[in-house]
Design a protein around this motif. Structure first.
Motif, PDB file in Angstrom:
ATOM      1  N   GLN A  72       0.863  -1.180   0.000  1.00 10.89           N
ATOM      2  CA  GLN A  72       0.000   0.000   0.000  1.00 10.89           C
ATOM      3  C   GLN A  72       0.900   1.230   0.000  1.00 10.89           C
ATOM      4  O   GLN A  72       1.801   1.344   0.843  1.00 10.89           O
ATOM      5  CB  GLN A  72      -0.905   0.032   1.235  1.00 10.89           C
ATOM      6  N   ILE A  74       0.666   5.500  -0.274  1.00  6.95           N
ATOM      7  CA  ILE A  74      -0.013   6.787  -0.420  1.00  6.95           C
ATOM      8  C   ILE A  74       0.954   7.717  -1.129  1.00  6.95           C
ATOM      9  O   ILE A  74       2.049   7.992  -0.618  1.00  6.95           O
ATOM     10  CB  ILE A  74      -0.415   7.373   0.938  1.00  6.95           C
ATOM     11  N   LEU A  90      -4.113   6.790  -3.160  1.00  3.62           N
ATOM     12  CA  LEU A  90      -3.797   5.498  -2.553  1.00  3.62           C
ATOM     13  C   LEU A  90      -3.632   4.462  -3.656  1.00  3.62           C
ATOM     14  O   LEU A  90      -4.529   4.274  -4.485  1.00  3.62           O
ATOM     15  CB  LEU A  90      -4.895   5.058  -1.591  1.00  3.62           C
ATOM     16  N   THR A  92      -2.684   0.348  -4.388  1.00  7.80           N
ATOM     17  CA  THR A  92      -2.650  -0.976  -3.784  1.00  7.80           C
ATOM     18  C   THR A  92      -1.987  -1.946  -4.759  1.00  7.80           C
ATOM     19  O   THR A  92      -2.291  -1.932  -5.959  1.00  7.80           O
ATOM     20  CB  THR A  92      -4.071  -1.469  -3.458  1.00  7.80           C
ATOM     21  N   THR A 130       7.438   5.339   6.299  1.00 10.64           N
ATOM     22  CA  THR A 130       6.485   4.321   6.716  1.00 10.64           C
ATOM     23  C   THR A 130       5.338   4.955   7.503  1.00 10.64           C
ATOM     24  O   THR A 130       5.432   6.094   7.978  1.00 10.64           O
ATOM     25  CB  THR A 130       7.172   3.244   7.567  1.00 10.64           C
ATOM     26  N   LEU A 131       4.262   4.204   7.631  1.00  7.88           N
ATOM     27  CA  LEU A 131       3.066   4.636   8.360  1.00  7.88           C
ATOM     28  C   LEU A 131       2.748   3.563   9.391  1.00  7.88           C
ATOM     29  O   LEU A 131       2.355   2.460   9.027  1.00  7.88           O
ATOM     30  CB  LEU A 131       1.888   4.833   7.399  1.00  7.88           C
ATOM     31  N   LEU A 222      -8.754   5.908   4.851  1.00  6.41           N
ATOM     32  CA  LEU A 222      -7.383   5.453   5.063  1.00  6.41           C
ATOM     33  C   LEU A 222      -7.243   4.701   6.378  1.00  6.41           C
ATOM     34  O   LEU A 222      -6.582   3.656   6.448  1.00  6.41           O
ATOM     35  CB  LEU A 222      -6.431   6.648   5.023  1.00  6.41           C
ATOM     36  N   ASN A 225      -8.560   1.246   6.025  1.00  5.44           N
ATOM     37  CA  ASN A 225      -7.994   0.391   4.986  1.00  5.44           C
ATOM     38  C   ASN A 225      -6.480   0.217   5.021  1.00  5.44           C
ATOM     39  O   ASN A 225      -5.973  -0.768   4.468  1.00  5.44           O
ATOM     40  CB  ASN A 225      -8.415   0.904   3.604  1.00  5.44           C
ATOM     41  N   LEU A 226      -5.761   1.150   5.634  1.00  9.61           N
ATOM     42  CA  LEU A 226      -4.317   0.945   5.750  1.00  9.61           C
ATOM     43  C   LEU A 226      -4.067  -0.198   6.719  1.00  9.61           C
ATOM     44  O   LEU A 226      -4.491  -0.165   7.866  1.00  9.61           O
ATOM     45  CB  LEU A 226      -3.635   2.224   6.229  1.00  9.61           C
ATOM     46  N   ASP A 227      -3.351  -1.197   6.243  1.00 11.85           N
ATOM     47  CA  ASP A 227      -3.179  -2.439   6.994  1.00 11.85           C
ATOM     48  C   ASP A 227      -1.699  -2.651   7.305  1.00 11.85           C
ATOM     49  O   ASP A 227      -0.877  -2.730   6.384  1.00 11.85           O
ATOM     50  CB  ASP A 227      -3.713  -3.596   6.142  1.00 11.85           C
ATOM     51  N   GLN A 230       0.267  -4.988   5.305  1.00  7.21           N
ATOM     52  CA  GLN A 230       0.610  -4.606   3.933  1.00  7.21           C
ATOM     53  C   GLN A 230       1.763  -3.604   3.896  1.00  7.21           C
ATOM     54  O   GLN A 230       2.118  -3.101   2.838  1.00  7.21           O
ATOM     55  CB  GLN A 230      -0.622  -4.026   3.223  1.00  7.21           C
ATOM     56  N   PRO A 232       2.281  -0.283   4.795  1.00 10.12           N
ATOM     57  CA  PRO A 232       1.990   0.952   4.061  1.00 10.12           C
ATOM     58  C   PRO A 232       3.076   2.015   4.235  1.00 10.12           C
ATOM     59  O   PRO A 232       3.694   2.126   5.301  1.00 10.12           O
ATOM     60  CB  PRO A 232       0.673   1.416   4.689  1.00 10.12           C
TER      61      PRO A 232
END
Length: 244
Positions: A72, A74, A90, A92, A130-131, A222, A225-227, A230, A232
């Motif tokens: 993922q 952004i 976003l 994917t 990173t997030l 976000l 859905n941000l996992d 994954q 992100p």
């Protein structure tokens, strides 16, 4: 994934530090997730087909910094190096290809972008980050990232009223911060001069002090859905720096 009860409780010291942090990130309009903007415009006749294995309009410099396990991304496409206007997209990863999932009108630092961010420059840092953590004044909307709900996120009421809801939802951008901690954590591993508290947060209709802001519906999307599974990341900057 939600924070456990023990992890979501923050110390009084961290909460007290929140007001200092909030001044580092000043952030309202809703684009409704419309399709368009940077990175998604129709291909001109005769132009080479885009490479689906790459994030559009991002050159080798930043593309190479996107972790191999990230699924993922952004992308924040700034309008110009000195502009506060941008578009958030976003992407994917499906197999080896990046698919454009959603996009929103957004804002970045009031004075645009920089590759050498420092405290108070009113510019957003160019780069790949990173997030890892999220939070806000409002209760957890169903975030997958660890989420800290706290009134300590509230913007000071000496700010314009249009800014008071900026931090109802936030996602910490891992610039000069400790991953795995609340966005309110004041620790800055690279020192105070490098700035910090760079967040994705709710928009108030104009530029920020260095964060990226978008609509409430965009932030909710976000967060839901941000996992973390994954991995992100955000890749952000003005067009010229992104393409370099």
């Amino acid at each position: 994934m939600r924070m456990s009860g023990t992890k979501s409780i923050r110390t009084a010291a961290a909460a007290a530090a929140a007001l200092l942090l909030l001044t580092a990130c000043g952030g309202g309009g809703d684009s409704g997730g419309d399709k368009g903007g940077e990175g998604g415009r129709a291909q001109r006749s005769g132009a080479p087909a885009p490479d689906p294995t790459r994030i559009p309009k991002v050159g080798d410099g930043l593309q190479s910094r996107i972790p191999a396990d990230a699924r993922q991304v952004i992308a924040v496409y700034g309008k110009g190096v000195n502009s506060a206007d941008s578009t958030v997209v976003l992407y994917t990863k499906r197999g080896k290809s990046w698919e454009r999932t959603r996009d929103w009108a957004a804002h970045n630092g009031k004075r645009g972008w920089t590759t050498s961010h420092h405290e108070g420059d009113k510019r957003s840092p160019v780069g790949v980050y990173t997030l890892s953590d999220a939070g806000g004044v409002l209760p957890d909307p169903g975030a997958r990232l660890p989420y800290t709900a706290s009134g300590s996120f509230a913007a000071p009421h000496y700010w314009p009223k249009s800014h008071w809801t900026d931090f109802n939802y936030v996602i910490a951008i891992d610039y000069n911060r400790v991953k795995g901690s609340s966005p309110l954590d004041p620790t800055r591993p690279e020192g105070q001069r490098k700035g910090g508290s760079i967040w994705l947060h709710m928009d108030h209709g104009s530029g920020t002090s260095g964060c990226v802001s978008l609509s409430k519906s965009g932030m909710e999307y976000l967060l839901k859905n941000l996992d973390p599974k994954q991995h992100p990341v955000v890749v952000m900057g003005d067009g010229a720096h992104l393409a370099a």
